[in-house]
Design an enzyme around this catalytic site. Sequence first.
Site, PDB file in Angstrom:
ATOM      1  N   CYS A 197      27.771  42.572  34.044  1.00 42.21           N
ATOM      2  CA  CYS A 197      29.108  42.602  33.455  1.00 42.21           C
ATOM      3  C   CYS A 197      29.913  41.372  33.850  1.00 42.21           C
ATOM      4  O   CYS A 197      31.041  41.184  33.387  1.00 42.21           O
ATOM      5  CB  CYS A 197      29.862  43.846  33.891  1.00 42.21           C
TER       6      CYS A 197
ATOM      7  N   ASP B 175      31.097  40.703  36.867  1.00 39.35           N
ATOM      8  CA  ASP B 175      32.020  40.936  37.989  1.00 39.35           C
ATOM      9  C   ASP B 175      31.358  41.804  39.059  1.00 39.35           C
ATOM     10  O   ASP B 175      30.899  42.903  38.731  1.00 39.35           O
ATOM     11  CB  ASP B 175      33.259  41.749  37.550  1.00 39.35           C
TER      12      ASP B 175
ATOM     13  N   CYS C 265      35.348  36.029  37.475  1.00 36.39           N
ATOM     14  CA  CYS C 265      36.235  34.973  36.992  1.00 36.39           C
ATOM     15  C   CYS C 265      37.386  34.755  37.966  1.00 36.39           C
ATOM     16  O   CYS C 265      37.531  35.488  38.946  1.00 36.39           O
ATOM     17  CB  CYS C 265      36.774  35.341  35.612  1.00 36.39           C
TER      18      CYS C 265
ATOM     19  N   CYS D 298      39.859  43.284  35.713  1.00 40.27           N
ATOM     20  CA  CYS D 298      39.735  42.691  37.051  1.00 40.27           C
ATOM     21  C   CYS D 298      40.587  43.467  38.060  1.00 40.27           C
ATOM     22  O   CYS D 298      40.170  43.698  39.194  1.00 40.27           O
ATOM     23  CB  CYS D 298      40.184  41.227  37.042  1.00 40.27           C
TER      24      CYS D 298
END
Lengths: 405, 130
Positions: free
Chosen positions: B37, B39, B62, B105
């Site tokens: 994914c 992350d 990210c 996030c």
Amino acid sequence: MELPIYLDYQATTPVDPRVLEAMMPYFTHAFGNAASRSHSFGWDAEGAVDKARKQIASLIGASSKEIIFTSGSTEGINLAIKGAVEMHGAKGKHIITTLVEHKAVLDTCKHLEKQGCEVTYLEPDSTGLVTAEQVAEAIREDTVMVAMIWANNEIGTVNPIREIGAVCHERGVLFFVDGTQAVGKIPVDVGADNVDLMCLSGHKIYGPKGVGCLYVRRRNPRVRIVAQMDGGGHERGMRSGTINVPGVVGLGAACAVAEEDLEKDAAHSIALRERFEEKVLAELDYTTVNGNHEHRLPGCSNVSFCYVEGESLIMGVKDLAVSSGSACTSASLEPSHVLRACGVGDELAHSSIRFGFGRMTTEEDVDFAAEQVISAVKRLRELSPLYEMVLEGVDLSTVQWQAEH
Amino acid sequence: MAYSDKVVDHYNNPRNVGSLDKDSENVGTGVVGAPECGDVMKLQIEVEGDTIVDAKFKTFGCGSAIASSSLATEWIKGKKVDEALEITNTEIVEELSLPPVKIHCSVLAEDAIKSAIADYKQKSSDGDEA
């Protein structure tokens, strides 16, 4: 050295000063409409367009009557595929393409699927290459067209177009090639390479944006397509609309420069690419170059840096203009469909960056870029729980991840 | 996409990067997300009494994911365990001015806090039984 350094030559290229110079008069005093037959403004414009047609034809081994001006490759792709399917609907509704095409081809095919066409999507090998044997196996009685990319825009893999074209001709199937990345970078000869239709775009070859052309073969076979835009019947009825004279002049000049400098440009880009890859691979472990190492565009380097996420890496190399793949899909968070089709896992596809080198790139640029990439990857790996686990000897494929999606 | 100044600051100067001894009894570890994914966050807490005395993180993701986890460690350090549980992803979104496409996030950072605390609580209850 000016910052940021532009390393995204597959997205677009700067206009070569020689090209700009050729274009300038057609914005100012020589502004005529190439279709005006009653005065010298029109004749001058027509002459300039004819010259450009010859320059383009010369670069790709065509005759100038086979060049149809468009707004770029997306239009060329739509015109070629939809135009051929509409013309040859009686023969059948089957199209063969590949999984590693640009979105313009894939979405055109999807559009035609909705209208009742059947599309076969060939799977490339792990380097992004599709073979003539695969194409031969996929051709059916009702196949109208094989549509595929010459050189891939994300990983630079160059397909065996001549062999595939020979198969298409032997079986009486039209062969459309997306030459956007290949033309001007590697030798292209539509005659010897058995290509029936091919699009190209000005801004990928140091020409202006918003102009391109479609090559449409006139002999053996004579290719006929249905226009996708109605109007004044320009471009032998295949593409109506007043010709973008300065743009076309720029496209012609870009082709002339490309023809003259092809070998020099290619050698320059290959040397820079190799310099970059050598430096990066020497300093970083768990790093691989994607695509086909033997059959690759001179200026394209797509690199996977394991355990570092691509977007964070792009943020870390803030003095470099690079991308994580196609500019047309960079707005999405999905990993590249090209890398996926090559069997690169999603986790590695998220860790991949495309570096593009070209005519204006210098060794100094490359050295600076390599240093910035190396230090950013090292810093981000210090932050990476995955890199830490791998160094501890954990096999990441055996880990049960807690993710909702 | 333009990042907010706070995201850039956390990205350039991440707080509390590193690892704590995951085998230690007063350390809780949370690992959330998945490599495919794009992350993965690892967040660890060290607890004395009922207070989080130290927190460390490592994140694959990210800039917004790195910033969210960095901020999370900053916020939970010095907090009581139960106070840390009250931190929500919307507070992280507001603090970092995350755009809608990056909200996941902040969700991941909240999950990482909860997962680390759950691990710590699990360990201490196992300890009580022994």
